[in-house]
Design a protein around this motif. Structure first.
Motif, short mmCIF file in Angstrom:
data_model
loop_
_atom_site.label_atom_id
_atom_site.label_comp_id
_atom_site.label_asym_id
_atom_site.label_seq_id
_atom_site.Cartn_x
_atom_site.Cartn_y
_atom_site.Cartn_z
N MET A 1 29.02 136.19 36.55
CA MET A 1 28.53 134.85 36.13
C MET A 1 29.37 134.38 34.96
O MET A 1 29.51 135.11 33.97
CB MET A 1 27.06 134.96 35.71
N PRO A 2 29.96 133.19 35.04
CA PRO A 2 30.79 132.72 33.93
C PRO A 2 29.94 132.47 32.69
O PRO A 2 28.77 132.11 32.79
CB PRO A 2 31.38 131.41 34.45
N ALA A 3 30.56 132.65 31.53
CA ALA A 3 29.85 132.42 30.27
C ALA A 3 29.69 130.93 30.04
O ALA A 3 30.56 130.13 30.39
CB ALA A 3 30.64 133.05 29.13
N ILE A 4 28.56 130.55 29.47
CA ILE A 4 28.30 129.14 29.15
C ILE A 4 28.46 128.93 27.65
O ILE A 4 27.88 129.67 26.85
CB ILE A 4 26.88 128.73 29.59
N ARG A 5 29.28 127.95 27.29
CA ARG A 5 29.53 127.66 25.89
C ARG A 5 28.27 127.06 25.26
O ARG A 5 27.73 126.07 25.77
CB ARG A 5 30.70 126.66 25.81
N LEU A 6 27.84 127.64 24.15
CA LEU A 6 26.66 127.14 23.45
C LEU A 6 27.05 125.97 22.53
O LEU A 6 28.16 125.93 22.00
CB LEU A 6 26.03 128.25 22.61
N SER A 7 26.13 125.06 22.34
CA SER A 7 26.35 123.94 21.41
C SER A 7 26.18 124.44 19.98
O SER A 7 25.57 125.49 19.74
CB SER A 7 25.35 122.82 21.68
N ALA A 8 26.70 123.67 19.02
CA ALA A 8 26.55 124.02 17.61
C ALA A 8 25.06 124.15 17.25
O ALA A 8 24.67 125.05 16.50
CB ALA A 8 27.22 122.97 16.73
N THR A 9 24.25 123.27 17.80
CA THR A 9 22.81 123.32 17.52
C THR A 9 22.18 124.62 18.04
O THR A 9 21.38 125.25 17.36
CB THR A 9 22.10 122.11 18.19
N GLU A 10 22.58 125.00 19.24
CA GLU A 10 22.06 126.25 19.82
C GLU A 10 22.49 127.46 18.99
O GLU A 10 21.71 128.40 18.76
CB GLU A 10 22.54 126.41 21.26
N LEU A 73 33.58 136.68 16.60
CA LEU A 73 33.21 136.78 18.01
C LEU A 73 33.32 135.41 18.68
O LEU A 73 32.83 134.41 18.16
CB LEU A 73 31.77 137.29 18.15
N THR A 74 33.94 135.43 19.83
CA THR A 74 34.05 134.22 20.64
C THR A 74 34.23 134.65 22.09
O THR A 74 34.53 135.81 22.37
CB THR A 74 35.23 133.35 20.15
N THR A 75 34.01 133.73 23.00
CA THR A 75 34.13 134.06 24.43
C THR A 75 35.29 133.29 25.03
O THR A 75 35.25 132.06 25.10
CB THR A 75 32.82 133.73 25.17
N HIS A 76 36.32 134.03 25.39
CA HIS A 76 37.56 133.42 25.88
C HIS A 76 37.31 132.53 27.10
O HIS A 76 37.83 131.41 27.17
CB HIS A 76 38.55 134.54 26.22
N ASP A 77 36.48 133.03 28.02
CA ASP A 77 36.19 132.32 29.28
C ASP A 77 35.73 130.88 29.09
O ASP A 77 36.07 130.00 29.89
CB ASP A 77 35.05 133.01 30.04
N CYS A 78 34.90 130.67 28.06
CA CYS A 78 34.30 129.34 27.90
C CYS A 78 34.87 128.61 26.69
O CYS A 78 34.43 127.50 26.37
CB CYS A 78 32.77 129.45 27.80
N GLY A 79 35.83 129.22 25.99
CA GLY A 79 36.45 128.56 24.85
C GLY A 79 35.49 128.26 23.71
O GLY A 79 35.62 127.24 23.02
N GLY A 80 34.54 129.14 23.51
CA GLY A 80 33.59 128.93 22.41
C GLY A 80 32.67 130.11 22.28
O GLY A 80 33.01 131.22 22.71
N VAL A 81 31.52 129.89 21.68
CA VAL A 81 30.54 130.95 21.50
C VAL A 81 29.54 130.90 22.65
O VAL A 81 29.04 129.83 23.00
CB VAL A 81 29.80 130.79 20.14
N SER A 82 29.27 132.07 23.25
CA SER A 82 28.31 132.15 24.35
C SER A 82 27.21 133.16 24.00
O SER A 82 27.27 133.82 22.95
CB SER A 82 29.01 132.59 25.64
N ALA A 83 26.26 133.29 24.89
CA ALA A 83 25.19 134.28 24.70
C ALA A 83 25.75 135.69 24.58
O ALA A 83 25.15 136.56 23.94
CB ALA A 83 24.19 134.19 25.86
N ARG A 84 26.92 135.93 25.19
CA ARG A 84 27.54 137.26 25.09
C ARG A 84 27.87 137.62 23.63
O ARG A 84 27.80 138.77 23.23
CB ARG A 84 28.84 137.30 25.90
#
Lengths: 102, 102
Positions: A1-10, A73-84
């Motif tokens: 499952m691809p990582a979903i980029r979280l918003s700044a608020t999240e 920590l960052t998630t390369h797949d989604c170009g931002g911070v994810s739940a991972r």
């Protein structure tokens, strides 16, 4: 499952929780600086994290000198911070508590 | 025995030797960037170096992300580069060769 980029608020909402209060968002990454008593504690912590990170195929960016470990920590797949990243941050917190105690 | 700070000329002479040709002087520190195939190889290398560094009580500054390990060596005691850094650099070269082979 691809990582979903979280918003700044999240992300800010997650960082407001007590278990991640030592983390902050810096340059678009989850950032934390650990200070251990010495190199053995610091690298012991890193080794625990390394095994976990490899098992999850999700790896940190980190810098170490003696007892200091600086993590981004960052998630390369989604170009931002994810739940991972939040999951890895929480795992690092639990490992760091063990290292400090030993 | 306290570490003796090497002169720029002494450092450049050491770096001109074939075993340290991948190292250079950067911001007053011995600098080298390693690229391994993956995180397992990179962290395996770091683990070997960590055990050696602790046994010598002389530790690197290093950054890791996935297969990349960026190293800076300096000697706190003498505020510069000493023979201890050259020794550690040579050890890292020998460990890195092993990691690449595996």
């Amino acid at each position: 499952m691809p990582a979903i980029r979280l918003s700044a608020t999240e992300i800010e909402a997650a960082l407001a929780s007590s278990d991640l209060s030592a983390w902050r968002l810096k340059n678009g990454k989850l950032h934390r600086e650990y200070r251990f008593a010495n190199f053995v504690d610091a690298f012991g912590f890193m080794s625990s994290v390394a095994l976990h990170a490899e098992s999850k195929n999700h790896h940190p960016e980190w810098f170490n000198v003696y007892g200091t470990v600086i993590v981004d920590l960052t998630t390369h797949d989604c170009g931002g911070v994810s739940a991972r990243d939040l999951d890895l941050a929480r795992t690092m917190e639990s490992f760091a508590k063990r290292a400090t105690r030993s």
